[in-house]
Scaffold this motif. Structure first.
Motif, PDB file in Angstrom:
ATOM      1  N   SER A   1       0.846  -1.179   0.000  1.00 41.84           N
ATOM      2  CA  SER A   1       0.000   0.000   0.000  1.00 41.84           C
ATOM      3  C   SER A   1       0.887   1.236   0.000  1.00 41.84           C
TER       4      SER A   1
ATOM      5  N   GLU B   1      -2.408   5.684   1.314  1.00 45.72           N
ATOM      6  CA  GLU B   1      -3.391   4.711   1.787  1.00 45.72           C
ATOM      7  C   GLU B   1      -3.229   4.442   3.280  1.00 45.72           C
ATOM      8  N   LYS B   2      -1.994   4.383   3.741  1.00 45.49           N
ATOM      9  CA  LYS B   2      -1.747   4.191   5.176  1.00 45.49           C
ATOM     10  C   LYS B   2      -2.268   5.392   5.970  1.00 45.49           C
TER      11      LYS B   2
ATOM     12  N   ALA C   1      -6.051   5.233   6.088  1.00 47.85           N
ATOM     13  CA  ALA C   1      -6.512   4.216   7.041  1.00 47.85           C
ATOM     14  C   ALA C   1      -6.366   4.713   8.475  1.00 47.85           C
TER      15      ALA C   1
END
Length: 134
Positions: A30, A34-35, A38
């Protein structure tokens, strides 16, 4: 089970390996974005919603404990059982909140951790490379 000494051993596979990219699930890689996204979902939605859901039973449990602990409820063991169950619930909620927090922190630090590891490995490899002399 003992090894056979009189012949070769073999392994039988029940299926072929999946074609490139055709595995059972999505790629685990990822991006930093994206991290970050999240971690933001955990911070903005999961943590507050979990905290709210975890405390939703507080008032009704306190009321029930008082009702069963009163003089009219003489001999009822429910008050102590409710207190014990509510304490266990609070501990579970606290554990879940801690887990969410640690996952959020891990997601936010993963990118820098991987980059720092890559840079560290590069610097160690570069320091001993005989090609640097040319």
């Amino acid at each position: 089970m003992t090894a056979r000494e009189d012949g070769p051993t073999s392994v039988h596979l029940d299926q072929l390996a999946p074609a490139a990219g055709g595995g059972p699930g999505p790629d685990l890689a990822s991006t930093p974005a994206e991290k970050r996204a999240a971690a933001n979902v955990i911070e903005q939605h999961l943590e507050p919603d979990t905290r709210k859901a975890g405390s939703s039973a507080d008032d009704s449990t306190s009321t029930a404990v008082k009702e069963f602990d009163g003089k009219e409820a003489d001999g009822w063991a429910a008050s102590g059982a409710l207190k014990s169950a509510h304490k266990a619930w609070q501990n579970q909620v606290a554990g879940l909140m801690g887990r969410l927090s640690s996952e959020k922190t891990a997601l936010r630090s993963a990118t820098s951790l991987f980059q720092n590891t890559d840079l560290g490995v590069d610097s160690r490899l570069r320091a001993v490379s005989p090609l640097d002399k040319y």
